[in-house]
Scaffold this active site. Sequence first.
Site, PDB file in Angstrom:
ATOM      1  CB  SER A 111      36.025  41.814  32.625  1.00  0.00           C
ATOM      2  OG  SER A 111      35.924  41.986  31.228  1.00  0.00           O
TER       3      SER A 111
ATOM      4  CE  LYS B 284      38.445  37.248  34.022  1.00  0.00           C
ATOM      5  NZ  LYS B 284      39.228  37.888  32.959  1.00  0.00           N
TER       6      LYS B 284
ATOM      7  CG  HIS C  24      60.112  21.237  41.658  1.00  0.00           C
ATOM      8  ND1 HIS C  24      61.307  21.609  41.091  1.00  0.00           N
ATOM      9  CD2 HIS C  24      60.423  20.485  42.744  1.00  0.00           C
ATOM     10  CE1 HIS C  24      62.305  21.086  41.790  1.00  0.00           C
ATOM     11  NE2 HIS C  24      61.795  20.412  42.806  1.00  0.00           N
TER      12      HIS C  24
ATOM     13  CD  GLU D 294      46.066  40.386  37.562  1.00  0.00           C
ATOM     14  OE1 GLU D 294      46.247  39.755  36.536  1.00  0.00           O
ATOM     15  OE2 GLU D 294      45.031  41.062  37.778  1.00  0.00           O
TER      16      GLU D 294
END
Length: 470
Positions: A287, A293, A166, A300
């Site tokens: 970024s 970043k 979980h 992804e």
Amino acid sequence: MVASEGVTGGAGAGWSDRFEQGLHPAIERFNASIGFDIELLQQDLQGSVAHARMLGRCGLISAAESAQLIEGLETVRQEAAAGQFRPGLEAEDVHFAVERRLIELLGPLGKKLHTGRSRNDQVGTDLRLWLRQRIDGLEGSLRRYQRALFEHADQHLHTLIPGYTHLQRAQPLSLAHHLLAYVEMAERDRLRLQDVRRRVNICPLGAAALAGTPLPIDRRQTAEELGFESIYANSLDAVSDRDFAVEFSAAAALVMAHLSRLSEEVIFWASEEFGFVRLTDRCATGSSLMPQKKNPDVPELVRGKCGRVFGHLQGLLTMIKGLPLAYNKDFQEDKEALFDTVRTTEDCLEAMAILLEEGISFRPDRLELAVASDFSNATDVADYLVAKGVPFREAYQLVGGLVKTCLQESILLRQLPLERWQELHPAFEADIFAAITPRQVVAARTSEGGTGFSQVQAQLDRWRPVLMLS
Ligand code: ARG
């Protein structure tokens, strides 16, 4: 052009003499598959060579004609390799395109190639040849991905990582154990693809349009030359079956689902909050705005690309579900779905393998810190009591209370002094502290297939020869 003296087909060339008008240009475009089925060119040539040889051997054309057809097909292959074979819309599809060119090259003899064959069995043959080859390629890609996982696993038998259920801290694990779970998934993927390959590798050629042919062809000869395992027993089934495409898509969808699950983990492992891995510059992006970043674009994208592969599976199922026997033009829709599924799955496997090979490194310091600062050893406290004869459910209740106390006092289990343990239950002795260190907690799980180091070592030993020699 008068159809009967023209090439075999295609809207521009006209069909048989029954047609008086050419296709509406928009319909010609709508109908054509040449824009994408040119992908099948090599397989179409291969299938046609085998067919031409068989026609010669069966006496349907002379040996010299057969040789000339094969030579002509070879010329088309060379033209294509030199970038000189660029059929337009008027060819409709790759099958007509090759035949038209053959007729241009050989004259009337070229018109003999299509003897005893239809595009219906031809396209099925091409597609199976194409998919068979790509499945073999995927097999290699899966192996590379497995190897990349294994390399990390091999280095991290003794590195601990929190195990979750979980997404809540559950019990600590050997990092190798965690990574080898993905190796197992990929192995099922590989076996599934091998299984699908058996049903891809059945030859429909010679089923002709749907009913077979009165000509004395030899289906087994072409099947054998093309490396098929067997031939379809029923000509209707041969030209109507796209189950293999659906099965393959389902197998590919599972590959993608597995890659996506690992991607999701890598994405959060790389976050500041987890900090379990570092991404190297080779596989991460920046970024355009925020200079600090470093983004995990690779996992992804893999996660994102599942959508199209799952979608193609749905598309294929929907495409076949209402089709009467035998061939229907709907089948033309199978190609883009299949091509994209293969390309996407190959790309994702490659990208994930590269990410593992040189894009990611685990941070044992952070992992160590994580496993040492939680209550994921609580089960082991209960198991300690169980070993001393306390019924599990009773021990479970007691330890629950203990965790509650610790939470209230903002301490960890190992920070409780021995007296406090003994107040709770007299069975606790000084060895409780050694029993609940994360390393001991992991080491103790020696049930077969568990995360105990000895068990994980056995897994590594089993995989090493499989992955390192293949
Ligand atoms: N381009 C067609 C396809 O992809 C080839 C088969 C055409 N057969 C036919 N009877 N129209 O399915």
